[in-house]
Design a protein around this motif. Structure first.
Motif, PDB file in Angstrom:
ATOM      1  N   VAL A  56       0.839  -1.206   0.066  1.00 33.09           N
ATOM      2  CA  VAL A  56       0.112  -0.011   0.022  1.00 33.09           C
ATOM      3  C   VAL A  56       0.819   1.457  -0.227  1.00 33.09           C
ATOM      4  O   VAL A  56       0.532   2.071  -0.809  1.00 33.09           O
ATOM      5  CB  VAL A  56      -1.062  -0.031   1.189  1.00 33.09           C
ATOM      6  N   ILE A  57       1.839   1.189   0.755  1.00 30.76           N
ATOM      7  CA  ILE A  57       3.085   2.510   0.614  1.00 30.76           C
ATOM      8  C   ILE A  57       3.309   2.526  -0.899  1.00 30.76           C
ATOM      9  O   ILE A  57       3.507   3.794  -1.274  1.00 30.76           O
ATOM     10  CB  ILE A  57       3.805   2.190   1.662  1.00 30.76           C
ATOM     11  N   ALA A  58       3.778   1.540  -1.577  1.00 29.61           N
ATOM     12  CA  ALA A  58       4.218   1.469  -2.849  1.00 29.61           C
ATOM     13  C   ALA A  58       2.885   2.218  -3.794  1.00 29.61           C
ATOM     14  O   ALA A  58       3.224   3.188  -4.735  1.00 29.61           O
ATOM     15  CB  ALA A  58       4.638   0.509  -3.258  1.00 29.61           C
ATOM     16  N   ILE A  59       1.737   1.847  -3.663  1.00 25.76           N
ATOM     17  CA  ILE A  59       0.676   2.204  -4.273  1.00 25.76           C
ATOM     18  C   ILE A  59       0.408   3.877  -3.938  1.00 25.76           C
ATOM     19  O   ILE A  59       0.319   4.408  -4.864  1.00 25.76           O
ATOM     20  CB  ILE A  59      -0.387   1.641  -3.799  1.00 25.76           C
ATOM     21  N   ILE A  60       0.625   4.214  -2.701  1.00 31.09           N
ATOM     22  CA  ILE A  60       0.599   5.603  -2.589  1.00 31.09           C
ATOM     23  C   ILE A  60       1.807   6.561  -3.164  1.00 31.09           C
ATOM     24  O   ILE A  60       1.419   7.245  -3.839  1.00 31.09           O
ATOM     25  CB  ILE A  60       0.605   5.939  -1.051  1.00 31.09           C
ATOM     26  N   ASN A  61       2.907   5.824  -3.121  1.00 26.84           N
ATOM     27  CA  ASN A  61       4.087   6.605  -3.481  1.00 26.84           C
ATOM     28  C   ASN A  61       4.340   6.567  -5.011  1.00 26.84           C
ATOM     29  O   ASN A  61       4.784   7.696  -5.923  1.00 26.84           O
ATOM     30  CB  ASN A  61       5.171   6.235  -2.763  1.00 26.84           C
ATOM     31  N   GLU A  62       3.591   5.508  -5.689  1.00 24.29           N
ATOM     32  CA  GLU A  62       3.888   5.299  -7.007  1.00 24.29           C
ATOM     33  C   GLU A  62       3.067   5.198  -7.871  1.00 24.29           C
ATOM     34  O   GLU A  62       2.795   5.435  -9.157  1.00 24.29           O
ATOM     35  CB  GLU A  62       4.550   3.889  -7.421  1.00 24.29           C
ATOM     36  N   ARG A  63       1.674   5.387  -7.314  1.00 30.52           N
ATOM     37  CA  ARG A  63       0.285   5.323  -8.192  1.00 30.52           C
ATOM     38  C   ARG A  63      -0.290   6.493  -7.871  1.00 30.52           C
ATOM     39  O   ARG A  63      -0.716   7.511  -8.660  1.00 30.52           O
ATOM     40  CB  ARG A  63      -0.389   4.102  -8.071  1.00 30.52           C
ATOM     41  N   ILE A  64      -0.966   6.525  -6.672  1.00 25.95           N
ATOM     42  CA  ILE A  64      -1.859   7.601  -6.196  1.00 25.95           C
ATOM     43  C   ILE A  64      -1.335   8.996  -6.358  1.00 25.95           C
ATOM     44  O   ILE A  64      -1.878   9.746  -7.081  1.00 25.95           O
ATOM     45  CB  ILE A  64      -2.407   7.312  -4.846  1.00 25.95           C
ATOM     46  N   CYS A  65      -0.036   9.159  -5.592  1.00 24.79           N
ATOM     47  CA  CYS A  65       0.556  10.441  -5.495  1.00 24.79           C
ATOM     48  C   CYS A  65       0.825  11.029  -6.827  1.00 24.79           C
ATOM     49  O   CYS A  65       0.415  12.100  -7.393  1.00 24.79           O
ATOM     50  CB  CYS A  65       1.546  10.666  -4.555  1.00 24.79           C
ATOM     51  N   PRO A  66       1.637  10.186  -7.744  1.00 22.48           N
ATOM     52  CA  PRO A  66       1.887  10.645  -8.989  1.00 22.48           C
ATOM     53  C   PRO A  66       0.674  10.956  -9.974  1.00 22.48           C
ATOM     54  O   PRO A  66       0.724  11.705 -10.789  1.00 22.48           O
ATOM     55  CB  PRO A  66       2.864   9.476  -9.659  1.00 22.48           C
ATOM     56  N   ASN A  67      -0.205  10.088  -9.903  1.00 21.97           N
ATOM     57  CA  ASN A  67      -1.515  10.318 -10.936  1.00 21.97           C
ATOM     58  C   ASN A  67      -2.132  11.646 -10.348  1.00 21.97           C
ATOM     59  O   ASN A  67      -2.648  12.365 -11.158  1.00 21.97           O
ATOM     60  CB  ASN A  67      -2.369   9.030 -10.522  1.00 21.97           C
ATOM     61  N   SER A  68      -2.400  11.617  -8.895  1.00 22.03           N
ATOM     62  CA  SER A  68      -2.832  13.181  -8.962  1.00 22.03           C
ATOM     63  C   SER A  68      -2.316  14.413  -9.129  1.00 22.03           C
ATOM     64  O   SER A  68      -2.683  15.302  -9.473  1.00 22.03           O
ATOM     65  CB  SER A  68      -3.536  13.159  -7.235  1.00 22.03           C
ATOM     66  N   LEU A  69      -0.903  14.086  -8.937  1.00 18.02           N
ATOM     67  CA  LEU A  69       0.074  15.259  -9.248  1.00 18.02           C
ATOM     68  C   LEU A  69      -0.169  15.674 -10.812  1.00 18.02           C
ATOM     69  O   LEU A  69      -0.044  16.717 -10.967  1.00 18.02           O
ATOM     70  CB  LEU A  69       1.234  15.300  -8.755  1.00 18.02           C
ATOM     71  N   LYS A  70      -0.106  14.702 -11.525  1.00 16.72           N
ATOM     72  CA  LYS A  70      -0.096  14.588 -13.063  1.00 16.72           C
ATOM     73  C   LYS A  70      -1.301  15.585 -13.414  1.00 16.72           C
ATOM     74  O   LYS A  70      -1.034  16.510 -14.292  1.00 16.72           O
ATOM     75  CB  LYS A  70      -0.273  13.424 -13.698  1.00 16.72           C
ATOM     76  N   LYS A  71      -2.340  15.572 -12.537  1.00 22.45           N
ATOM     77  CA  LYS A  71      -3.664  16.465 -13.056  1.00 22.45           C
ATOM     78  C   LYS A  71      -3.123  17.979 -12.892  1.00 22.45           C
ATOM     79  O   LYS A  71      -3.653  18.708 -13.748  1.00 22.45           O
ATOM     80  CB  LYS A  71      -4.633  16.142 -12.127  1.00 22.45           C
ATOM     81  N   TYR A  72      -2.127  18.234 -12.062  1.00 18.82           N
ATOM     82  CA  TYR A  72      -1.900  19.466 -11.789  1.00 18.82           C
ATOM     83  C   TYR A  72      -0.506  20.171 -12.599  1.00 18.82           C
ATOM     84  O   TYR A  72      -0.155  21.185 -12.224  1.00 18.82           O
ATOM     85  CB  TYR A  72      -1.631  19.952 -10.317  1.00 18.82           C
ATOM     86  N   ALA A  73       0.031  19.100 -13.409  1.00 22.52           N
ATOM     87  CA  ALA A  73       1.385  19.357 -13.878  1.00 22.52           C
ATOM     88  C   ALA A  73       1.056  20.737 -14.838  1.00 22.52           C
ATOM     89  O   ALA A  73       1.958  21.484 -14.979  1.00 22.52           O
ATOM     90  CB  ALA A  73       1.902  18.208 -14.475  1.00 22.52           C
ATOM     91  N   SER A  74      -0.053  20.482 -15.607  1.00 19.53           N
ATOM     92  CA  SER A  74      -0.282  21.913 -16.577  1.00 19.53           C
ATOM     93  C   SER A  74      -0.156  23.110 -15.923  1.00 19.53           C
ATOM     94  O   SER A  74      -0.019  23.941 -16.641  1.00 19.53           O
ATOM     95  CB  SER A  74      -1.393  21.471 -17.339  1.00 19.53           C
ATOM     96  N   LEU A  75      -0.225  23.103 -14.623  1.00 18.25           N
ATOM     97  CA  LEU A  75      -0.450  24.627 -14.087  1.00 18.25           C
ATOM     98  C   LEU A  75       1.089  25.298 -14.201  1.00 18.25           C
ATOM     99  O   LEU A  75       0.987  26.501 -14.339  1.00 18.25           O
ATOM    100  CB  LEU A  75      -0.782  24.359 -12.539  1.00 18.25           C
ATOM    101  N   ASP A  76       2.015  24.343 -14.282  1.00 16.31           N
ATOM    102  CA  ASP A  76       3.505  24.923 -14.319  1.00 16.31           C
ATOM    103  C   ASP A  76       3.746  25.778 -15.713  1.00 16.31           C
ATOM    104  O   ASP A  76       4.408  26.479 -16.048  1.00 16.31           O
ATOM    105  CB  ASP A  76       4.444  23.943 -14.289  1.00 16.31           C
ATOM    106  N   GLU A  77       2.869  25.260 -16.721  1.00 20.31           N
ATOM    107  CA  GLU A  77       2.884  25.646 -18.214  1.00 20.31           C
ATOM    108  C   GLU A  77       2.045  26.852 -18.471  1.00 20.31           C
ATOM    109  O   GLU A  77       2.332  27.480 -19.443  1.00 20.31           O
ATOM    110  CB  GLU A  77       2.672  24.763 -19.345  1.00 20.31           C
TER     111      GLU A  77
END
Length: 190
Positions: A56-77
């Motif tokens: 579950v820690i790997a899922i949080i660190n490698e799936r949930i967090c990156p997937n949710s942060l990907k939604k906001y990556a466009s804000l930098d541009e």
């Protein structure tokens, strides 16, 4: 039994466990169910993860967090109003209201269970908070909103997202989430 190379097997286990935890919850999901769906023996799981907790820690660190942060990556541009862009991203959510938020679900279920899991959950929330705080700071600098506490406002955004998704999970519709995001927009954009 299917043969996978090590990277593919690990990713397959993460993907299946993510979906099972998201759909059924951590406590209600047994490792045997994950192994069965992955068509893998226990040794294959334990080669990559020492325990269900490590999984579950790997899922949080490698799936949930990156997937949710990907939604906001466009804000930098974005050169213009990032606050409006953030609110547009939040308004555009259109799926999984019956399942809630993967991160929020795990916070509700596991934050009091284990310090290592708590740390992974907190790190993910801290990543969201920092993104939202930076958007608010830029909006203040550009005089798009009044001078308010960017940190406190970032917490309001997180709370609104999580609260709206929790209520929408209960009703199994998008109504509550959409109302919460609309109210957040009304509060921030005047």
């Amino acid at each position: 039994m299917k043969k996978y190379n090590m990277k593919t097997l690990r990713d397959n286990l993460l993907d299946i466990a993510y979906e099972e935890f998201y759909t059924n919850g951590y406590s209600a999901t047994g490792l045997n169910k994950i192994l069965e769906k992955a068509n893998v023996a226990k040794g294959g799981l334990y080669h990559h993860f020492n325990s269900k907790k490590d999984l579950v820690i790997a899922i949080i660190n490698e799936r949930i967090c990156p997937n949710s942060l990907k939604k906001y990556a466009s804000l930098d541009e974005i050169e213009g109003n990032k606050l409006n862009a953030l609110l547009d991203i939040l308004e555009s959510r259109n799926e999984n209201f019956d399942k809630g938020c993967p991160l929020g679900n795990l916070i509700l279920e596991l934050s009091n269970i284990d310090d290592d899991i708590l740390k992974a959950l907190q790190n993910c929330i801290n990543s969201w908070q920092k993104i939202f705080e930076n958007v608010i700071l830029e909006a203040i600098k550009n005089k798009e909103i009044k001078d308010i506490s960017a940190y406190d406002t970032s917490l309001l955004i997180i709370s609104t997202i999580q609260g709206g998704l929790l209520l929408s999970k209960l009703s199994k519709s998008d109504i509550e989430y959409k109302k919460c995001i609309k109210m957040l927009k009304d509060i921030l954009i005047k």
